[in-house]
Design an enzyme around this catalytic site. Structure first.
Site, PDB file in Angstrom:
ATOM      1  CG  ASP A 110      26.643   9.736  -2.877  1.00 43.67           C
ATOM      2  OD1 ASP A 110      26.884   9.602  -1.676  1.00 43.67           O
ATOM      3  OD2 ASP A 110      27.355   9.263  -3.776  1.00 43.67           O
ATOM      4  CG  HIS A 155      33.617   4.984   0.121  1.00 47.25           C
ATOM      5  ND1 HIS A 155      33.334   5.417   1.404  1.00 47.25           N
ATOM      6  CD2 HIS A 155      32.840   5.746  -0.695  1.00 47.25           C
ATOM      7  CE1 HIS A 155      32.435   6.369   1.360  1.00 47.25           C
ATOM      8  NE2 HIS A 155      32.115   6.600   0.110  1.00 47.25           N
ATOM      9  CG  HIS A 275      23.481   8.139   1.685  1.00 54.88           C
ATOM     10  ND1 HIS A 275      23.962   9.438   1.681  1.00 54.88           N
ATOM     11  CD2 HIS A 275      23.874   7.594   0.493  1.00 54.88           C
ATOM     12  CE1 HIS A 275      24.622   9.665   0.556  1.00 54.88           C
ATOM     13  NE2 HIS A 275      24.579   8.564  -0.179  1.00 54.88           N
TER      14      HIS A 275
END
Length: 295
Positions: A110, A155, A275
Site C-alpha cells: 500500500d 479517501h 487487501h
C-alpha cells in the site's frame, strides 16, 4: 495490569535517525542478506509480523514505521514535500545504511509500496529486488480512477484537499474513519485480531496530520515525480514482483500492463485474499518474496 503491546517475536526495537529531526521506530530481526519491509495504511510495521518472523530465518529483516506513522517521528509538512515519496525513499536508504547495509531487497504494501517503488527508481544501485503489494504507481492510480468505481478511493480525494478541512473531519471521528478501511478491505477480519487493530487505530489517531500529508503528496509532488520519470523513460531493471487483488476487473484496467511499463523483469500475480495480504495470506506472501529473492 496492562498487557504488553503486540510485537514481532524475536525482533529488537530501535529508534534510528534518518534525517534532520526524523527518527524511525524500527524492528530488526534475523541475520543474512537484508530485506526491508514497508507497511501500508492504516497500519504500522506490525502488519509484517508473520512474514518478517519467517524471513528472519535466513535474512536480516528490517521493519520500520514510515515517517508520519506509528512510533516514528511526524514532522510538520510546511512545503508539501515533507512526505514526498522521494523524501521517504531517502529515509529508507538512510535507515538501511545506518544498520550497515549499502544494498538491500525491498518490499512494500500500500503506502509503503509507493515508497518502495520510488526508492527503487531513485536508488537503483541500492535496491536489489522489489516487491509491491496491492498498489499501482501514483501516476497510474490517478489515471484509472474514474466514474462511480472511483468511490472506493474516496479517501484519496478527501486527503488531497488543501490543509485544514480533511484533518478536522478525520480527527472528529478517527476510529470510525481508519476502522472503516480495516473493515472494508479485509476479506478475513480475523487476520487483524483485536490487540493489533487497537495498535493500528491508536497509531492513526495520533498521526492524522502526517497521514493526510502523506496522501496529499500523492496528489501533488509524487505525481510530478512519476510523470517526470515516465517522460524520461526511466524503468526498473531489478527483479520486481507485484501482488494484487483483481481491482483491474472492477475498475476497468489491466494491472499487469500498467506495471509492465515500469518494470522490465516483472512477475505479476493476482491473489485471492483481501487487501491486507501479509496478514490474511502470510504464507503465500512469504513464498512469493522468497521466490523473488532467489531471482
Amino acid at each position: 495490569m496492562t498487557s504488553a503491546l503486540p510485537t514481532i517475536p524475536g525482533f529488537e526495537q530501535h529508534r534510528i535517525q534518518v534525517a534532520d529531526g526524523v527518527a524511525l521506530h524500527t524492528a530488526v530481526g534475523g541475520s543474512g542478506s537484508p530485506v526491508v519491509l514497508l507497511h501500508g495504511f492504516p497500519q504500522t510495521h506490525l502488519m509484517w509480523r508473520h512474514v518478517a518472523a519467517d524471513l528472519a530465518a535466513d535474512h536480516t529483516v528490517i521493519c520500520p514505521d514510515l515517517r508520519g506513522y506509528g512510533a516514528s517521528d511526524k514532522p510538520a509538512d510546511t512545503d508539501g514535500a515533507t512526505y514526498a515519496k522521494r523524501v521517504m525513499a531517502a529515509d529508507t536508504v538512510a535507515l538501511a545504511r545506518a544498520l550497515g547495509h549499502e544494498r538491500f531487497a525491498l518490499a512494500g504494501h500500500d503506502r509503503g509500496a509507493l515508497v518502495a517503488f520510488r526508492t527503487a527508481l531513485d536508488h537503483p544501485a541500492v535496491v536489489t529486488h522489489l516487491a509491491c503489494l496491492d498498489v499501482l504507481p501514483t501516476l497510474d492510480m490517478w489515471q484509472v480512477m474514474h466514474g462511480t468505481g472511483a468511490a472506493v478511493g474516496f479517501h484519496l480525494y478527501l486527503m488531497a484537499q488543501p490543509p485544514g478541512l480533511p484533518e478536522r473531519m478525520i480527527a472528529a471521528a478517527p476510529d470510525d474513519f481508519f476502522g472503516h478501511f480495516l473493515d472494508l478491505w479485509a476479506r478475513n477480519p480475523k487476520a487483524v485480531p483485536a490487540p493489533v487493530r487497537a495498535v493500528y487505530l491508536a497509531a492513526c489517531r495520533a498521526a492524522v496530520p502526517s497521514i493526510v500529508a502523506d496522501y496529499r503528496a500523492s496528489a501533488g509532488i509524487d505525481l510530478a515525480h512519476d510523470q517526470a520519470d515516465r517522460d524520461a523513460g526511466r524503468v526498473l531493471d531489478m527483479p520486481v514482483t507485484v501482488l494484487q487483488q483483481d481491482w483491474g476487473t472492477a475498475l476497468g484496467f489491466d494491472a499487469r500492463a500498467l506495471w509492465s511499463a515500469w518494470a522490465r523483469r516483472l512477475t505479476h500475480r493476482t491473489v485471492d485474499c483481501g487487501h491486507f495480504m501479509a496478514e490474511e495470506a502470510p504464507e503465500q506472501v512469504t513464498e512469493e518474496l522468497r521466490e523473488l529473492l532467489a531471482r
